[in-house]
Design an enzyme around this catalytic site. Structure first.
Site, PDB file in Angstrom:
ATOM      1  N   LYS A 192       0.842  -1.201   0.000  1.00 49.85           N
ATOM      2  CA  LYS A 192       0.000   0.000   0.000  1.00 49.85           C
ATOM      3  C   LYS A 192       0.874   1.247   0.000  1.00 49.85           C
ATOM      4  CE  LYS A 192      -1.751   2.920   2.739  1.00 49.85           C
ATOM      5  NZ  LYS A 192      -1.742   4.140   1.903  1.00 49.85           N
ATOM      6  N   SER A 246       5.507   7.277  10.081  1.00 52.24           N
ATOM      7  CA  SER A 246       5.663   8.023  11.325  1.00 52.24           C
ATOM      8  C   SER A 246       5.599   7.105  12.545  1.00 52.24           C
ATOM      9  CB  SER A 246       4.568   9.083  11.421  1.00 52.24           C
ATOM     10  OG  SER A 246       3.307   8.453  11.418  1.00 52.24           O
ATOM     11  N   THR A 247       6.196   7.541  13.620  1.00 54.07           N
ATOM     12  CA  THR A 247       6.196   6.760  14.857  1.00 54.07           C
ATOM     13  C   THR A 247       4.774   6.598  15.396  1.00 54.07           C
ATOM     14  OG1 THR A 247       8.450   7.383  15.374  1.00 54.07           O
ATOM     15  CG2 THR A 247       7.080   6.742  17.240  1.00 54.07           C
ATOM     16  N   GLY A 250       3.118   3.990  13.496  1.00 55.24           N
ATOM     17  CA  GLY A 250       3.806   2.745  13.860  1.00 55.24           C
ATOM     18  C   GLY A 250       3.226   2.122  15.122  1.00 55.24           C
ATOM     19  N   GLU A 267       9.990   0.963  10.376  1.00 57.91           N
ATOM     20  CA  GLU A 267      11.026   1.986  10.157  1.00 57.91           C
ATOM     21  C   GLU A 267      10.339   3.319  10.383  1.00 57.91           C
ATOM     22  OE1 GLU A 267      14.041   1.187   9.600  1.00 57.91           O
ATOM     23  OE2 GLU A 267      14.067  -0.712   8.502  1.00 57.91           O
ATOM     24  N   CYS A 301      13.833  10.400   6.949  1.00 58.32           N
ATOM     25  CA  CYS A 301      13.776   9.891   8.319  1.00 58.32           C
ATOM     26  C   CYS A 301      15.131  10.015   8.999  1.00 58.32           C
ATOM     27  CB  CYS A 301      13.303   8.457   8.306  1.00 58.32           C
ATOM     28  SG  CYS A 301      14.182   7.464   7.117  1.00 58.32           S
ATOM     29  N   GLU A 401      10.234  15.784  15.395  1.00 53.79           N
ATOM     30  CA  GLU A 401      10.652  15.634  14.005  1.00 53.79           C
ATOM     31  C   GLU A 401       9.954  16.695  13.154  1.00 53.79           C
ATOM     32  OE1 GLU A 401       9.370  12.079  11.873  1.00 53.79           O
ATOM     33  OE2 GLU A 401      11.432  11.863  11.172  1.00 53.79           O
TER      34      GLU A 401
HETATM   35  P1  NAP Z   1       2.521   8.173   7.918  1.00 49.85           P
HETATM   36  O1  NAP Z   1       1.424   9.128   8.079  1.00 49.85           O
HETATM   37  O2  NAP Z   1       2.896   7.316   9.049  1.00 49.85           O
HETATM   38  O3  NAP Z   1       2.137   7.295   6.643  1.00 49.85           O
HETATM   39  C1  NAP Z   1       2.911   6.251   6.158  1.00 49.85           C
HETATM   40  C2  NAP Z   1       2.038   5.250   5.452  1.00 49.85           C
HETATM   41  O4  NAP Z   1       1.128   4.656   6.390  1.00 49.85           O
HETATM   42  C3  NAP Z   1       1.156   5.821   4.349  1.00 49.85           C
HETATM   43  O5  NAP Z   1       1.002   4.854   3.333  1.00 49.85           O
HETATM   44  C4  NAP Z   1      -0.150   6.054   5.082  1.00 49.85           C
HETATM   45  O6  NAP Z   1      -1.263   6.126   4.233  1.00 49.85           O
HETATM   46  C5  NAP Z   1      -0.204   4.835   5.955  1.00 49.85           C
HETATM   47  N1  NAP Z   1      -1.048   4.950   7.139  1.00 49.85           N
HETATM   48  C6  NAP Z   1      -1.467   6.081   7.774  1.00 49.85           C
HETATM   49  N2  NAP Z   1      -2.236   5.763   8.840  1.00 49.85           N
HETATM   50  C7  NAP Z   1      -2.315   4.413   8.876  1.00 49.85           C
HETATM   51  C8  NAP Z   1      -2.958   3.476   9.749  1.00 49.85           C
HETATM   52  N3  NAP Z   1      -3.671   3.868  10.793  1.00 49.85           N
HETATM   53  N4  NAP Z   1      -2.824   2.164   9.505  1.00 49.85           N
HETATM   54  C9  NAP Z   1      -2.085   1.732   8.474  1.00 49.85           C
HETATM   55  N5  NAP Z   1      -1.464   2.567   7.604  1.00 49.85           N
HETATM   56  C10 NAP Z   1      -1.560   3.885   7.810  1.00 49.85           C
HETATM   57  O7  NAP Z   1       3.875   8.856   7.539  1.00 49.85           O
HETATM   58  P2  NAP Z   1       4.138   9.887   6.373  1.00 49.85           P
HETATM   59  O8  NAP Z   1       3.696  11.216   6.841  1.00 49.85           O
HETATM   60  O9  NAP Z   1       3.623   9.374   5.101  1.00 49.85           O
HETATM   61  O10 NAP Z   1       5.747   9.801   6.281  1.00 49.85           O
HETATM   62  C11 NAP Z   1       6.582  10.581   7.062  1.00 49.85           C
HETATM   63  C12 NAP Z   1       7.125   9.791   8.248  1.00 49.85           C
HETATM   64  O11 NAP Z   1       7.769   8.600   7.838  1.00 49.85           O
HETATM   65  C13 NAP Z   1       8.167  10.538   9.012  1.00 49.85           C
HETATM   66  O12 NAP Z   1       7.897  10.464  10.393  1.00 49.85           O
HETATM   67  C14 NAP Z   1       9.467   9.814   8.710  1.00 49.85           C
HETATM   68  O13 NAP Z   1      10.446   9.915   9.674  1.00 49.85           O
HETATM   69  C15 NAP Z   1       9.008   8.438   8.510  1.00 49.85           C
HETATM   70  N6  NAP Z   1       9.934   7.693   7.656  1.00 49.85           N
HETATM   71  C16 NAP Z   1      10.739   6.754   8.224  1.00 49.85           C
HETATM   72  C17 NAP Z   1      11.634   6.049   7.467  1.00 49.85           C
HETATM   73  C18 NAP Z   1      12.523   5.005   8.069  1.00 49.85           C
HETATM   74  O14 NAP Z   1      13.059   4.214   7.343  1.00 49.85           O
HETATM   75  N7  NAP Z   1      12.692   4.962   9.358  1.00 49.85           N
HETATM   76  C19 NAP Z   1      11.714   6.274   6.100  1.00 49.85           C
HETATM   77  C20 NAP Z   1      10.901   7.233   5.537  1.00 49.85           C
HETATM   78  C21 NAP Z   1       9.988   7.922   6.343  1.00 49.85           C
HETATM   79  P3  NAP Z   1      -1.737   7.587   3.687  1.00 49.85           P
HETATM   80  O15 NAP Z   1      -0.691   8.012   2.770  1.00 49.85           O
HETATM   81  O16 NAP Z   1      -3.016   7.338   3.010  1.00 49.85           O
HETATM   82  O17 NAP Z   1      -1.855   8.470   4.895  1.00 49.85           O
END
Ligand code: NAP
Ligand code: MG
Length: 498
Positions: A192, A246-247, A250, A267, A301, A401
């Protein structure tokens, strides 16, 4: 026509010229409800195309297809060398269609073509690295001591159906990471992508089919995290969830995965410390600090967002770093001169600028940037590279962050103090140290409670080297042999030879 579209690769232009479908059981389908979502170009705010708004029923169909491909074959029964061949073929196709994929990434996510042009090679390397592993996943023979003539050995077996959820900040390579290791080890996948950046994953899905993967082995469902994502993490027929994002999400995923005790790897976010000692190669340290934060406009990240500089060079270093940011050219990713693209959305831009305000209210001093650019007049979501001084490690801008091109400079006195300060965070993803003293370099590298440490460089990644986070930055490691462990179950087999 915007400047973006004039230089767009012909095949990429063709790809976006129709509403996209998603991949379930080897077929390109609309969502059951026929609903769609728009994806936009962050450089202009313009709609690129639409993708299906997949929901619970679509996830159910995709999981059923992945389940069948895993349980009934042919995937599970396929010989490892055949799986390797398919991954190698996919790697070739990624390279052959490299410019198209890079352009789709730039269009959907905003990262400059100057940067995305390297992604096809990185992606192909990833698939090839894990293609190599497919034939090398072995168990052990174990010399047990219990009475009797007992032969004990282990097998590494695929976990089953993997739900792979990825963010918008690096959609191309994130999709690749979430396919390579699980497929090499014989799992099936429901991927997804993020709602804001679904395009590259869908194009990769076409290449997966062209390579000849059996139906149902790779399914790609576009849709919202709150509905499609939640449905995937709660689904009883999904065996593992691998999530990058995001955490906060997560944590929710750990909760919903507990329903059937799914294996979970995460991650997550970071607030990485980038440390500069007075003995560092000064110019190299400036360049590293800048690369560490401004790569992908800070939407990384591992971004080195807390800059710890030894007190005796702090003032000069901060002002030289501020000057150095003038080298960065902000703009549309399709402009060859651009090295900083827009942020992903208006919301992200507002959130980043709000943090700059918070920092000022907390008493920090913005040396440069901190505002939107004149390019906003063109509709893109730009924020200038921002350097903030007089920060202390307890301020919100040093603990939360920001996920934008904002670096917070904090002075320190000595190595023990800086290791302590660097570790005063809930995160533990990356870290950097700049010094010419080899002893200091290793002491800091060992002292940081983070999954990655870079010395006199930053941001290096390779499919052979494990990547992941300590503390609230994640669970498990991707890449290297650690990914093989993460996508396999270990079975212990006991044979009575008497
Ligand atoms: P996000 O809101 O956590 O979304 C990530 C993914 O999860 C998207 O596909 C999102 O769908 C989906 N999602 C959202 N809510 C969900 C739920 N309740 N259940 C299952 N899936 C769900 O994060 P983001 O804003 O897209 O990305 C930024 C974050 O990612 C930052 O905090 C960054 O640090 C982290 N990141 C970490 C790494 C690493 O390797 N550690 C790498 C890259 C990014 P939608 O798009 O439809 O909301
Ligand atoms: Mg987009």
């Amino acid at each position: 026509m915007s400047t973006t579209l004039i230089s767009l690769n012909r095949k990429a232009a063709e790809f976006i010229s129709t509403p996209k479908k998603m991949l379930i059981n080897g077929r390109w389908v609309e969502s059951v409800t026929n609903e769609t979502i728009e994806t936009r170009n962050p450089a202009t705010g313009e709609i690129i195309t639409t993708v299906p708004n997949g929901g619970v029923e679509d996830i159910n169909l995709a999981v059923a297809a992945a389940r069948k491909a895993f349980d009934d074959g042919p995937w599970r029964m396929m010989k490892p060398n055949e799986r390797a061949k398919l991954l190698l073929k996919l790697a070739d196709l990624v390279e052959e269609n490299g410019e198209e994929l890079a352009h789709l990434e730039t269009l959907d996510n905003g990262a400059p073509v100057n940067v995305t042009k390297y992604y096809p090679t990185a992606a192909a390397d990833d698939f090839r690295y894990y293609a190599g592993w497919a034939t090398k996943v072995t168990g052990q023979t174990i010399p047990v001591s219990i009475p009797g003539d007992i032969f004990n050995y282990t097998r590494k077996e695929a976990i089953g159906v993997c739900g792979q959820i990825i963010p918008w900040n690096g959609p191309f390579l994130m999709a690749v990471w979430k396919l390579s290791a699980p497929l090499a080890t014989g799992n099936t996948v429901v991927l997804k992508p993020a709602s804001l950046t679904p395009l590259v994953a869908l194009r990769l899905g076409e290449l997966v089919q062209e390579a000849g993967f059996p139906d149902g082995v790779v399914n790609i469902v576009t849709g919202s995290g709150s509905i499609a994502g939640t449905a995937l993490t709660e689904h009883p027929d999904v065996d593992k969830i691998a999530f990058t994002g995001s955490t906060e999400v997560g944590r929710q995923i750990m909760r919903s995965s507990s329903i059937n005790v799914k294996k979970v790897s995460l991650e997550l976010g970071g607030k990485s410390a980038h440390i500069v000692f007075a003995d560092a190669n000064y110019d190299q340290a400036i360049a590293n600090a800048a690369t560490g934060i401004f790569t992908n406009s800070g939407q990384a990240c591992v971004a080195g967002s807390r800059l710890f500089v030894e007190k005796k060079i702090y003032d000069n270093f901060m002002s030289d770093l501020a000057d150095y940011t003038k080298n960065f050219k902000l703009g549309d990713g399709f402009d060859q001169a651009t090295n900083l693209g827009p942020l992903i959305s208006a919301q992200q831009k507002d959130s980043v600028l709000n943090y700059v305000d918070i920092g000022q209210q907390e008493g920090a001093e913005v040396l440069i940037g901190g505002n939107t650019s004149e390019r906003d007049l063109e509709g893109g979501y730009y924020v200038k590279p921002t350097v903030i001084a007089n920060v202390n490690n307890n301020m919100r801008i040093a603990q939360e962050e920001i996920f934008g091109p904002v670096i917070s400079g904090i002075p320190f006195e000595d190595i023990d103090e800086v290791i302590k300060l660097a570790n005063q965070t809930e995160y533990g993803l990356g870290g950097g140290v700049n010094t010419t003293d080899v002893s200091k370099a290793h002491r800091v590298a060992h002292g940081l409670r983070t999954g990655n440490v870079w010395v006199n460089t930053y941001n290096l990644l390779d499919p052979a080297s494990p990547f992941g986070g300590y503390k609230q930055s994640g669970l498990g490691r991707e890449h290297g042999s650690e990914s093989i462990d993460m996508y396999t179950e270990t079975k212990s087999v006991w044979i009575n030879l008497d």
